[in-house]
Design a protein around this motif. Structure first.
Motif, PDB file in Angstrom:
ATOM      1  N   LEU A   1     -24.588  -1.941   0.194  1.00 49.89           N
ATOM      2  CA  LEU A   1     -23.955  -3.231   0.484  1.00 49.89           C
ATOM      3  C   LEU A   1     -24.066  -3.610   1.962  1.00 49.89           C
ATOM      4  N   LEU A   2     -24.240  -2.631   2.828  1.00 50.88           N
ATOM      5  CA  LEU A   2     -24.399  -2.848   4.259  1.00 50.88           C
ATOM      6  C   LEU A   2     -25.616  -2.085   4.755  1.00 50.88           C
ATOM      7  N   ASP A   3     -26.130  -2.524   5.894  1.00 50.97           N
ATOM      8  CA  ASP A   3     -27.113  -1.735   6.623  1.00 50.97           C
ATOM      9  C   ASP A   3     -26.841  -1.954   8.109  1.00 50.97           C
ATOM     10  N   HIS A   4     -27.582  -1.287   8.966  1.00 52.30           N
ATOM     11  CA  HIS A   4     -27.366  -1.441  10.391  1.00 52.30           C
ATOM     12  C   HIS A   4     -28.691  -1.372  11.132  1.00 52.30           C
ATOM     13  N   THR A   5     -28.691  -1.891  12.336  1.00 52.32           N
ATOM     14  CA  THR A   5     -29.790  -1.718  13.261  1.00 52.32           C
ATOM     15  C   THR A   5     -29.225  -1.064  14.514  1.00 52.32           C
ATOM     16  N   VAL A   6     -30.032  -0.271  15.176  1.00 48.40           N
ATOM     17  CA  VAL A   6     -29.600   0.397  16.405  1.00 48.40           C
ATOM     18  C   VAL A   6     -29.989  -0.474  17.589  1.00 48.40           C
ATOM     19  N   LEU A   7     -29.022  -0.820  18.416  1.00 43.64           N
ATOM     20  CA  LEU A   7     -29.276  -1.702  19.549  1.00 43.64           C
ATOM     21  C   LEU A   7     -30.061  -0.965  20.629  1.00 43.64           C
ATOM     22  N   PRO A   8     -31.015  -1.633  21.250  1.00 46.69           N
ATOM     23  CA  PRO A   8     -31.796  -0.978  22.318  1.00 46.69           C
ATOM     24  C   PRO A   8     -30.943  -0.723  23.556  1.00 46.69           C
ATOM     25  N   ARG A   9     -31.233   0.376  24.225  1.00 49.32           N
ATOM     26  CA  ARG A   9     -30.562   0.726  25.486  1.00 49.32           C
ATOM     27  C   ARG A   9     -29.043   0.674  25.361  1.00 49.32           C
ATOM     28  N   SER A  10     -28.526   1.272  24.281  1.00 53.16           N
ATOM     29  CA  SER A  10     -27.089   1.171  24.013  1.00 53.16           C
ATOM     30  C   SER A  10     -26.457   2.496  23.612  1.00 53.16           C
ATOM     31  N   ASN A  11     -27.117   3.600  23.887  1.00 54.11           N
ATOM     32  CA  ASN A  11     -26.609   4.895  23.444  1.00 54.11           C
ATOM     33  C   ASN A  11     -26.433   4.931  21.930  1.00 54.11           C
ATOM     34  N   ARG A  12     -27.408   4.333  21.234  1.00 56.25           N
ATOM     35  CA  ARG A  12     -27.488   4.322  19.773  1.00 56.25           C
ATOM     36  C   ARG A  12     -26.305   3.603  19.123  1.00 56.25           C
ATOM     37  N   THR A  13     -25.883   2.524  19.717  1.00 58.86           N
ATOM     38  CA  THR A  13     -24.843   1.683  19.109  1.00 58.86           C
ATOM     39  C   THR A  13     -25.399   1.000  17.868  1.00 58.86           C
TER      40      THR A  13
ATOM     41  N   PRO B   1     -28.677  -8.036   0.973  1.00 55.74           N
ATOM     42  CA  PRO B   1     -28.608  -9.042  -0.099  1.00 55.74           C
ATOM     43  C   PRO B   1     -27.603  -8.678  -1.186  1.00 55.74           C
ATOM     44  N   GLU B   2     -27.476  -7.376  -1.510  1.00 60.20           N
ATOM     45  CA  GLU B   2     -26.480  -6.968  -2.510  1.00 60.20           C
ATOM     46  C   GLU B   2     -25.061  -7.251  -2.004  1.00 60.20           C
ATOM     47  N   GLY B   3     -24.800  -6.956  -0.720  1.00 62.70           N
ATOM     48  CA  GLY B   3     -23.488  -7.239  -0.160  1.00 62.70           C
ATOM     49  C   GLY B   3     -23.196  -8.721  -0.127  1.00 62.70           C
ATOM     50  N   ALA B   4     -24.219  -9.531   0.171  1.00 61.11           N
ATOM     51  CA  ALA B   4     -24.029 -10.982   0.186  1.00 61.11           C
ATOM     52  C   ALA B   4     -23.712 -11.501  -1.202  1.00 61.11           C
ATOM     53  N   ARG B   5     -24.385 -10.967  -2.223  1.00 65.39           N
ATOM     54  CA  ARG B   5     -24.101 -11.414  -3.587  1.00 65.39           C
ATOM     55  C   ARG B   5     -22.670 -11.052  -3.988  1.00 65.39           C
ATOM     56  N   LEU B   6     -22.220  -9.893  -3.586  1.00 64.96           N
ATOM     57  CA  LEU B   6     -20.862  -9.455  -3.940  1.00 64.96           C
ATOM     58  C   LEU B   6     -19.802 -10.363  -3.336  1.00 64.96           C
TER      59      LEU B   6
END
Length: 308
Positions: free
Chosen positions: A65-77, A84-89
């Motif tokens: 239902l969720l995913d994430h991206t790791v922000l650059p130069r952020s200590n892996r924030t 799409p499944e989370g949006a449908r829900l």
């Protein structure tokens, strides 16, 4: 960006009524499009441990239902968003009615939206923390990003956010609304100031029926904005991304536009207009005297005391 495990389908996920946090996380991401773990922590559970947020986030990701991206130069924030499944829900949840969920389907799409989206949420968090401190009413869903309003049959004004806030003062409650414009210093100062012209156009825009003016009991006699707001929202510019001196110059350009453009000047006689830096909001709070009025006396004041 790592790939989430295969989804089990939205029909399999039912948040427990005894622990509504997963439901709140999905609703917050449907509303705000994207947020870091720390931002969700401050928004939903500021008095709890960070682990209380990260655990259900990972569980929702395991369900697809969720995913994430790791922000650059952020200590892996991590910055989280709906799949799409989370949006449908979440599409038909009553609290999000009229607010279609916005799934992000690739790392490229996430990276394009991340800086502006997360900066906008930083501003919301400043208002939310201030409301908790003051005892005012302003919840996670009382800040709606990217709200579109028609200016004509072919043009739209998209506010970066619309703020809903209820002041509790001296046994009285006062409901306030504001259009929020976030400036990260990525456009020219002239283009930023020109946004005031669009807000002035929306303030005076009266739609007309095709071919002739409507008459009779069903005719709309007021401006279009009255479909959504009992009073025209105040307009707040929040600036960041440059030196204090450069931001001060951009605020001066907003003041010049207000004074020099006749349509904006007319708007300023009826609607409070103000500007502040995001850093001042975070350091002192939105209810501190950090807002520069765009018309009248230039003395800084709290946002809720700005007057036309």
């Amino acid at each position: 960006m790592s790939t989430a495990p295969a989804a089990t389908g939205p029909s399999r996920f039912t948040p427990s009524p005894l622990d509504p946090l997963p439901h709140q996380l999905l609703a917050a991401l449907a509303q705000h499009r994207m947020a870091t773990t720390s931002q969700l922590h401050l928004l939903l559970r500021p008095d709890a441990t960070r682990q209380s947020i990260s655990r259900p986030l990972n569980q929702l990701r395991a369900r697809g239902l969720l995913d994430h991206t790791v922000l650059p130069r952020s200590n892996r924030t991590r910055a989280w968003y709906l799949t799409p499944e989370g949006a449908r829900l979440t599409r038909d949840w009553p609290a999000l009615r009229g607010r279609p969920p916005y799934p992000i389907t690739s790392a490229n799409a996430a990276s394009l939206k991340t800086p502006h989206t997360l900066t906008t949420l930083r501003a919301h968090l400043a208002f939310a923390a201030d409301a908790r401190r003051r005892g005012d009413e302003h919840g996670p869903l009382d800040w709606t990003p990217e709200v579109a309003h028609p200016l004509s049959d072919s043009e739209r004004l998209i506010a970066d956010a619309v703020l809903h806030y209820t002041l509790n003062e001296s046994r009285q409650r006062r409901k306030l609304r504001a259009f929020i414009e976030i400036d990260r210093t990525t456009m020219s100062s002239e283009r930023l100031a020109a946004k005031l012209i669009d807000y002035a156009r929306l303030w005076s825009y009266h739609p007309q029926a095709a071919g002739r003016r409507r008459t009779g009991p069903g005719a709309e006699t007021g401006p279009l904005w009255q479909r959504w707001y009992p009073l025209y929202p105040r307009i707040l510019f929040i600036l960041t991304g440059a030196s204090p001196q450069r931001l001060a110059h951009r605020i001066e350009d907003l003041q010049d536009m207000t004074a020099q453009h006749p349509h904006v000047a007319a708007l300023a006689r009826e609607v409070p207009l103000g500007a502040a830096t995001l850093e001042d909001l975070e350091a002192h709070s939105p209810s501190a005297p950090v807002w520069t009025p765009l018309a009248g006396s230039p003395e800084p004041r709290p946002w809720h005391t700005l007057t036309p």
